[in-house]
Enzyme design. Structure first.
Site, PDB file in Angstrom:
ATOM      1  CG  ASP A  33      36.689  50.165  28.733  1.00  0.00           C
ATOM      2  OD1 ASP A  33      36.812  49.117  27.800  1.00  0.00           O
ATOM      3  OD2 ASP A  33      37.424  51.301  28.465  1.00  0.00           O
ATOM      4  CB  ILE A  34      41.287  52.836  30.963  1.00  0.00           C
ATOM      5  CG1 ILE A  34      42.055  53.758  31.598  1.00  0.00           C
ATOM      6  CG2 ILE A  34      41.335  52.814  29.390  1.00  0.00           C
ATOM      7  CD1 ILE A  34      43.430  53.451  31.440  1.00  0.00           C
ATOM      8  CG  ASN A  89      34.470  45.589  19.387  1.00  0.00           C
ATOM      9  OD1 ASN A  89      33.357  45.517  19.001  1.00  0.00           O
ATOM     10  ND2 ASN A  89      34.795  46.423  20.373  1.00  0.00           N
ATOM     11  N   GLY A  95      36.611  46.450  14.877  1.00  0.00           N
ATOM     12  CA  GLY A  95      36.902  47.344  15.760  1.00  0.00           C
ATOM     13  C   GLY A  95      37.696  47.191  17.010  1.00  0.00           C
ATOM     14  CD  GLN A  96      40.474  41.791  19.087  1.00  0.00           C
ATOM     15  OE1 GLN A  96      40.318  41.272  18.054  1.00  0.00           O
ATOM     16  NE2 GLN A  96      40.902  41.243  19.844  1.00  0.00           N
ATOM     17  CG  HIS A 102      38.619  42.697  25.476  1.00  0.00           C
ATOM     18  ND1 HIS A 102      39.720  42.709  24.380  1.00  0.00           N
ATOM     19  CD2 HIS A 102      37.982  43.801  24.985  1.00  0.00           C
ATOM     20  CE1 HIS A 102      39.644  43.513  23.526  1.00  0.00           C
ATOM     21  NE2 HIS A 102      38.417  44.232  23.830  1.00  0.00           N
ATOM     22  CG  HIS A 104      33.793  45.822  25.535  1.00  0.00           C
ATOM     23  ND1 HIS A 104      34.280  47.014  25.655  1.00  0.00           N
ATOM     24  CD2 HIS A 104      34.314  45.416  24.299  1.00  0.00           C
ATOM     25  CE1 HIS A 104      35.276  47.410  24.971  1.00  0.00           C
ATOM     26  NE2 HIS A 104      35.359  46.246  24.010  1.00  0.00           N
TER      27      HIS A 104
HETATM   28  P1  5GP Z   1      38.475  46.744  21.959  1.00  0.00           P
HETATM   29  O1  5GP Z   1      37.999  47.716  21.008  1.00  0.00           O
HETATM   30  O2  5GP Z   1      39.651  45.968  21.693  1.00  0.00           O
HETATM   31  O3  5GP Z   1      37.078  45.885  22.106  1.00  0.00           O
HETATM   32  O4  5GP Z   1      38.374  47.610  23.437  1.00  0.00           O
HETATM   33  C1  5GP Z   1      39.460  47.433  24.017  1.00  0.00           C
HETATM   34  C2  5GP Z   1      39.001  48.395  25.395  1.00  0.00           C
HETATM   35  O5  5GP Z   1      40.205  48.104  26.311  1.00  0.00           O
HETATM   36  C3  5GP Z   1      38.487  49.801  25.132  1.00  0.00           C
HETATM   37  O6  5GP Z   1      37.333  50.014  25.587  1.00  0.00           O
HETATM   38  C4  5GP Z   1      39.708  50.476  25.842  1.00  0.00           C
HETATM   39  O7  5GP Z   1      38.992  51.688  26.633  1.00  0.00           O
HETATM   40  C5  5GP Z   1      40.006  49.545  26.944  1.00  0.00           C
HETATM   41  N1  5GP Z   1      41.519  49.480  27.372  1.00  0.00           N
HETATM   42  C6  5GP Z   1      42.563  49.790  26.681  1.00  0.00           C
HETATM   43  N2  5GP Z   1      43.812  49.901  27.477  1.00  0.00           N
HETATM   44  C7  5GP Z   1      43.240  49.823  28.675  1.00  0.00           C
HETATM   45  C8  5GP Z   1      43.995  49.812  29.946  1.00  0.00           C
HETATM   46  O8  5GP Z   1      45.075  49.797  29.949  1.00  0.00           O
HETATM   47  N3  5GP Z   1      43.211  49.697  31.224  1.00  0.00           N
HETATM   48  C9  5GP Z   1      41.797  49.562  31.141  1.00  0.00           C
HETATM   49  N4  5GP Z   1      41.166  49.400  32.210  1.00  0.00           N
HETATM   50  N5  5GP Z   1      41.054  49.321  29.903  1.00  0.00           N
HETATM   51  C10 5GP Z   1      41.809  49.492  28.464  1.00  0.00           C
END
Ligand code: 5GP
Ligand code: ZN
Length: 115
Positions: A33-34, A89, A95-96, A102, A104
């Site tokens: 995760d970034i 999420n 909170g998506q 995906h 986590h």
């Molecule tokens: P969500 O809130 O949709 O479950 O989480 C999305 C996750 O994707 C976040 O934790 C965010 O840091 C990660 N993320 C978003 N854009 C990128 C990206 O371009 N590269 C990587 N490695 N992670 C990302």
């Protein structure tokens, strides 16, 4: 649709934008995760574009099972040797932020980052 050309995770799966990818097979990839919320924080995604768990059907049961089954092995390999958390999420109230399914996987010694 198997690929959404506007989807950032489809682009990562296709190698079109960089990511710290450390696992890949026919169906799944995993990358860090970034914005890590824990010492170990990576995402497991299907290569198939599924916007969220809301779009999953019975035909995706094996794929979803494989994501879960892969988590402990990858978590250990990435250094989460004392347990880990899995989170998916789904939708606005879930909170998506990225609409490509995906999971986590977070672990490593506590305390983890706040917020
Ligand atoms: P969500 O809130 O949709 O479950 O989480 C999305 C996750 O994707 C976040 O934790 C965010 O840091 C990660 N993320 C978003 N854009 C990128 C990206 O371009 N590269 C990587 N490695 N992670 C990302
Ligand atoms: Zn996608």
């Amino acid at each position: 649709m198997s690929t959404d050309h506007n989807c950032i995770f489809c682009k990562i799966a296709a190698g079109q934008i960089p990511a710290k990818k450390f696992y890949e097979d026919d169906e799944l990839i995993a990358f860090h995760d970034i914005r890590p919320a824990a010492p170990v924080h990576f995402l497991v995604i299907p290569k198939l574009h599924l916007a969220s768990l809301n779009e999953a059907g019975p035909e995706h049961a094996a794929l979803l099972g494989r994501m879960l089954e892969l988590a402990p092995k990858l978590a250990r390999e990435q250094g989460a040797t004392n347990g880990f958390r899995t989170v998916i999420n789904t939708g606005p109230d879930g909170g998506q932020e990225v609409y490509h399914l995906h999971m986590h996987v977070m672990g490593g010694p506590r305390p983890w980052k706040q917020g």
